[in-house]
Design an enzyme around this catalytic site. Structure first.
Site, mmCIF file in Angstrom:
data_model
loop_
_atom_site.group_PDB
_atom_site.id
_atom_site.type_symbol
_atom_site.label_atom_id
_atom_site.label_comp_id
_atom_site.label_asym_id
_atom_site.label_seq_id
_atom_site.Cartn_x
_atom_site.Cartn_y
_atom_site.Cartn_z
ATOM 1 N N LYS A 187 0.854 -1.199 0.000
ATOM 2 C CA LYS A 187 0.000 0.000 0.000
ATOM 3 C C LYS A 187 0.886 1.245 0.000
ATOM 4 C CE LYS A 187 -3.663 -2.319 2.635
ATOM 5 N NZ LYS A 187 -4.895 -2.373 1.871
ATOM 6 N N ASP A 241 -4.898 -13.613 11.986
ATOM 7 C CA ASP A 241 -5.274 -13.123 10.654
ATOM 8 C C ASP A 241 -4.765 -11.707 10.391
ATOM 9 O OD1 ASP A 241 -6.846 -13.389 8.176
ATOM 10 O OD2 ASP A 241 -8.121 -11.830 9.041
ATOM 11 N N HIS A 246 -0.224 -7.936 9.468
ATOM 12 C CA HIS A 246 -0.407 -6.559 9.000
ATOM 13 C C HIS A 246 -0.107 -5.520 10.088
ATOM 14 C CE1 HIS A 246 -1.991 -8.675 5.669
ATOM 15 N NE2 HIS A 246 -3.241 -8.786 6.078
HETATM 16 C C1 BG6 Z 1 -6.324 -10.136 4.872
HETATM 17 C C2 BG6 Z 1 -7.127 -10.770 5.978
HETATM 18 O O1 BG6 Z 1 -4.974 -10.508 4.979
HETATM 19 O O2 BG6 Z 1 -6.425 -8.726 4.945
HETATM 20 C C3 BG6 Z 1 -8.568 -10.308 5.907
HETATM 21 O O3 BG6 Z 1 -7.055 -12.179 5.852
HETATM 22 C C4 BG6 Z 1 -8.651 -8.799 5.887
HETATM 23 O O4 BG6 Z 1 -9.313 -10.831 6.997
HETATM 24 C C5 BG6 Z 1 -7.737 -8.233 4.806
HETATM 25 O O5 BG6 Z 1 -9.997 -8.419 5.658
HETATM 26 C C6 BG6 Z 1 -7.682 -6.730 4.901
HETATM 27 O O6 BG6 Z 1 -7.009 -6.221 3.794
HETATM 28 P P1 BG6 Z 1 -7.349 -4.778 3.241
HETATM 29 O O7 BG6 Z 1 -6.342 -4.538 2.178
HETATM 30 O O8 BG6 Z 1 -8.756 -4.842 2.750
HETATM 31 O O9 BG6 Z 1 -7.217 -3.845 4.399
#
Ligand code: BG6
Length: 493
Positions: A187, A241, A246
């Protein structure tokens, strides 16, 4: 423009390929970063079909803004029916790759990116089969004829399984050949954290425990268990997850020391140190530093999490986690990093908020008791999505007699840069993988360090079994998470 490359996608009939990977490659062709003469995409899957059929299937997923570039990209797409874990079938694929490579200079000139869009249990076996046929061999630092493997999360489900996966991959590959994707690093706004911190002189002197009182990192989602997602999610939960990957990645970029360069070794080396400095909570600390929650029916959804398809009726899986995380190093000792993420919340928003300490003296109000909370006038808010920008807040004097203050803001919005389309995360990451730039990919030590952190929380949950707080879908999450803020620190933004 990158050297000639073949991108071999295992799992070519899957969702990820059609929705993300092909549009990302097409996007690179559309902006001229990849030349249709120097790139081939070879889809591999067990379901029998021809290249023509695959091209037709993919056409349905082409984003409108890329439609113009599609015809020039179609001839780059080839399909091979094969089970990648069956050696004879791989041999056929190998021959096909060599044949296709001829017009681009032959297999020794053409780089190969093996993208494993597969279930994680297949990563090891497929890499083993590829390596067994010599398909992953390449000289160290090969400029052409390179061989790389891309894998997607989950990289294990805990530290032992992540270590086992890394060991298995490293039996066949060198660490530099492994590209572990975390799409958050693709991103633009996440990458901008590096620019904001290290290409400006004004922030860095303040970016430490002397001036920053707290750091808040929120990744709030309105989505819940759409479709059949519950079946996977119920075995994972928000900690595995979202937090382990993240949120840890965002935290690492916010907390890391300045790297010596933007090379993969320099940037990842600093991130690894941050992950290694995270306080591993004892079970007792888990109870006071972490809050978990699960949504029930509410204004935004009629169904409780436990009623979702694929979710166990008595599930205790967390759909929300908030934590008061501590980074035990010289820069951050004592500064809480307040993290939260959850599904089915009132709004979708990802942001980082730094709150700076109060001025040491309050000229207007005179000495105040330490028990009286004063306004923190200065915050730096980094908006990651859906709003993309940066806001710096400070106090200004209201016009007129007397000395009344109000909060004001300096702001920057990505939209102001006039770029009509922010490239999707996969577009940037795939190009980097083709170009051999691993800076935005995850090193094995980051994966293992963040699992060690997450596992300590899970162990605390297992030992003490703290409550799974219910929160209505469409709300701010469980109120219990407010208690993670102490004294005059304030609360969730
Ligand atoms: C994924 C998760 O890695 O990232 C999901 O498995 C989540 O649960 C998603 O919704 C979120 O990604 P973004 O780019 O929509 O913020």
């Amino acid at each position: 423009m990158a050297n000639p490359a073949q991108i071999v996608i295992f799992g070519a009939s899957g969702d990820l390929t059609a929705r993300k990977l092909i549009p990302a490659l097409l996007g690179n062709v559309a902006v001229g970063a990849l030349s249709p003469d120097a790139v081939q995409v070879i889809g591999v899957s067990r379901s029998a079909r021809t290249s023509e059929q695959w091209r037709e299937d993919l056409a349905a997923w082409v984003p409108v803004e890329l439609a113009e570039a599609w015809p020039s990209f179609v001839p780059c797409l080839h399909y091979v029916t094969a089970d990648a874990s069956v050696p004879e079938q791989l041999e056929r694929l190998h021959q096909e790759l060599d044949r296709l490579a001829e017009p681009m200079g032959g297999e020794s000139k053409v780089g190969r990116l093996f993208y494993l869009a597969l279930a994680p249990e297949l990563f090891g076996p497929v890499v083993g089969c590829l390596a067994g046929r010599g398909m992953t061999e390449c000289p160290v630092d090969a400029a052409d004829g390179w061989r790389r493997v891309v894998i997607e999360k989950p990289f294990g489900v805990d530290l032992p399984s992540a270590q086992a996966l890394n060991r298995e991959l490293l039996r066949w590959l060198r660490e530099e050949q492994i590209y572990r994707i975390d799409h958050y690093l693709g991103k633009e706004t996440v990458q901008n954290l590096l620019t904001l911190r290290f290409q400006n002189a004004i922030f860095e002197p303040l970016w430490n425990r002397n001036h920053v009182e707290s750091v808040e990192i929120s990744v709030l989602e309105t989505v819940a268990m759409e479709g059949r997602r519950g079946a996977y999610y119920d075995g994972a939960g928000a900690l595995r997850d979202m937090v382990q990957n993240h949120l840890m990645q965002i935290l690492a970029l916010v907390a890391m020391e300045p790297p010596g360069s933007l090379s993969a070794a320099a940037v990842r080396g600093e991130k690894i140190k941050v992950v290694g400095s995270l306080r591993r909570f004892t079970p007792k600390e888990v109870a006071t530093h972490v809050v978990r929650g699960q949504y029930v029916a509410g204004p935004s959804r009629d169904q409780a999490y436990r009623q979702e398809i694929g979710v166990a009726p008595r599930s205790r899986t967390e759909t929300y986690v908030a934590a008061r995380v501590l980074v035990d190093n010289w820069r951050w000792s004592g500064v809480p990093f307040l993290l939260r993420t959850g599904k089915a919340l009132h709004r979708a928003s990802t942001e980082v908020l730094l709150r700076f300490r109060t001025p040491p003296v309050d000229l207007l109000n005179g000495p105040v008791s330490p028990d009286v909370c004063r306004l923190r006038p200065n915050t730096l808010r980094i908006l990651i999505q859906p709003e993309e920008g940066v806001r710096l807040s400070f106090l200004v004097k209201e016009p007129g007699a007397g000395m009344r203050m109000r909060s004001s803001e300096l702001g920057f919005d990505y939209g102001d840069l006039g770029s009509d389309r922010t490239p999707p995360a996969y577009q940037r990451l795939l190009l980097d993988a083709i170009e051999g730039n691993a800076t935005l990919f995850i090193h094995k030590d980051e994966v293992e360090g963040s699992w060690a952190f997450a596992d300590a929380i899970r162990a605390g949950w297992e030992e003490a079994d703290p409550p799974v707080h219910r929160y209505p879908a469409g709300s701010h999450g469980p109120e219990a998470a407010d208690a993670l803020w102490h004294g005059c620190e304030g609360g969730w933004s």
